[in-house]
Design a protein around this motif. Sequence first.
Motif, short mmCIF file in Angstrom:
data_model
loop_
_atom_site.label_atom_id
_atom_site.label_comp_id
_atom_site.label_asym_id
_atom_site.label_seq_id
_atom_site.Cartn_x
_atom_site.Cartn_y
_atom_site.Cartn_z
N ARG A 33 3.93 1.46 -0.75
CA ARG A 33 4.74 1.96 -1.81
C ARG A 33 4.14 2.66 -3.15
O ARG A 33 4.67 3.22 -3.90
CB ARG A 33 5.32 0.45 -2.61
CG ARG A 33 6.06 0.29 -3.74
CD ARG A 33 6.46 -1.14 -3.96
NE ARG A 33 7.14 -1.42 -5.17
CZ ARG A 33 6.78 -1.60 -6.44
NH1 ARG A 33 5.70 -1.71 -6.52
NH2 ARG A 33 7.76 -1.82 -7.41
N ASN A 34 2.76 2.35 -3.13
CA ASN A 34 1.83 2.92 -4.33
C ASN A 34 1.11 4.00 -4.03
O ASN A 34 0.53 4.78 -5.02
CB ASN A 34 1.00 1.73 -4.74
CG ASN A 34 1.52 0.54 -5.33
OD1 ASN A 34 2.20 1.05 -6.41
ND2 ASN A 34 1.62 -0.68 -4.78
N GLN A 44 4.15 6.09 3.41
CA GLN A 44 5.11 5.93 2.57
C GLN A 44 6.35 6.58 2.74
O GLN A 44 7.61 6.19 2.82
CB GLN A 44 4.60 6.57 1.05
CG GLN A 44 5.55 6.29 -0.04
CD GLN A 44 4.91 6.83 -1.33
OE1 GLN A 44 5.34 8.17 -1.91
NE2 GLN A 44 4.38 6.18 -2.13
N TYR A 84 1.00 -1.42 -0.09
CA TYR A 84 -0.05 -0.29 -0.18
C TYR A 84 1.04 1.17 0.06
O TYR A 84 0.66 2.07 -0.93
CB TYR A 84 -0.95 -0.07 1.33
CG TYR A 84 -1.53 1.53 1.55
CD1 TYR A 84 -2.73 1.66 0.81
CD2 TYR A 84 -0.98 2.19 2.36
CE1 TYR A 84 -3.46 2.89 1.09
CE2 TYR A 84 -1.58 3.41 2.56
CZ TYR A 84 -2.87 3.70 2.06
OH TYR A 84 -3.32 5.23 2.29
#
Length: 342
Positions: free
Chosen positions: A227-228, A234, A225
Amino acid sequence: MVTKLLRFFSYHQPRRIRVIENTLKSRRTVATLFWARQYRILEWLGAYRSLTRQDYDQTINGLVNDGLLMIDDQLQAKLTEKGASQLKKEESNLYTPSFYDWYWLANTQRIMQRLFLAIQVVSEYSYGQRKYVPLAISYGEMLAVKQWFRQNFRQNIVNELYSDLHRLGSALENEDPRLATDLFNVMIGHNYSGWTVNQASADLNIGLDDVQFLRHDEMLAISAYARNFPGPLQQLFLPLFNESPLNRSAQITFDLYVKGLSIEQIAQQRRLKQNTIKEHLLEAAVLIPNKLNWDALLPADKRVALGKFYQGDPTSWEFNEDKATFYEYRLYQIYQGITDGK
């Protein structure tokens, strides 16, 4: 109760007990990666990093003493008829991971350590508190969370993190509600200590042994999650993410190989031994076989020659130095395993 580790063994295929141990602990030698792929447990790499040799051996001995597992003098183990029957009986109750395809993305122990400290820091901050429950994590992880908090120190950090976690929770809920339930109950916050393993097992109705695998799954889900989707999570985890399944040095070698450099040229440019470069390419062959040019790596005429001598199940072959180098032998084993659909 689910019998610990029984799921990693087979009635038909002898499996090396140290390969299974090394896979769960993420000891990434080429041999471990190769055999883990052959056993179809590669995605379990790093799923039980806290496993100790003593606990592992005690568990294996217990399975043998209970007549569920038999081991030969080469430390290869197979399920007995009783073991196979027991596993079949328990299979429906085993936790089935949802995110283990991301096994390579991050060290989930480090993800968990950063997450739990960060949540606690922000939670206490929201109540104007600075006292924390001690966590057994490294100084480096503490420093990383401290720097992250300072970079995000503003009035709305609480709301931003909450929103990030809310989006994550919705995604987990859609995949497997147990992931979201455990994640938000295991966190440590203001006046809340989080679930124990026993509480998670009881409330989620899964075996004690499977709680470890559930939480590994949670951390991989969070990593995927984060990463995107940009946000506080993040920022917290990005330095921990791997670019690919390959380790950093192997990735550099692979990138040079893709550019058309030979093993000799790569070794010279990187000032490494040719055997080290070969190890890197073997790792790539195991982990990202579809990205390799097999006709260049192991030409067709060489495969035909090896095929006349090595036949049948690749796991049953024995290396013969008169027929090929070990590098060629292992490459052909990997190639045949791929083309046979393993």
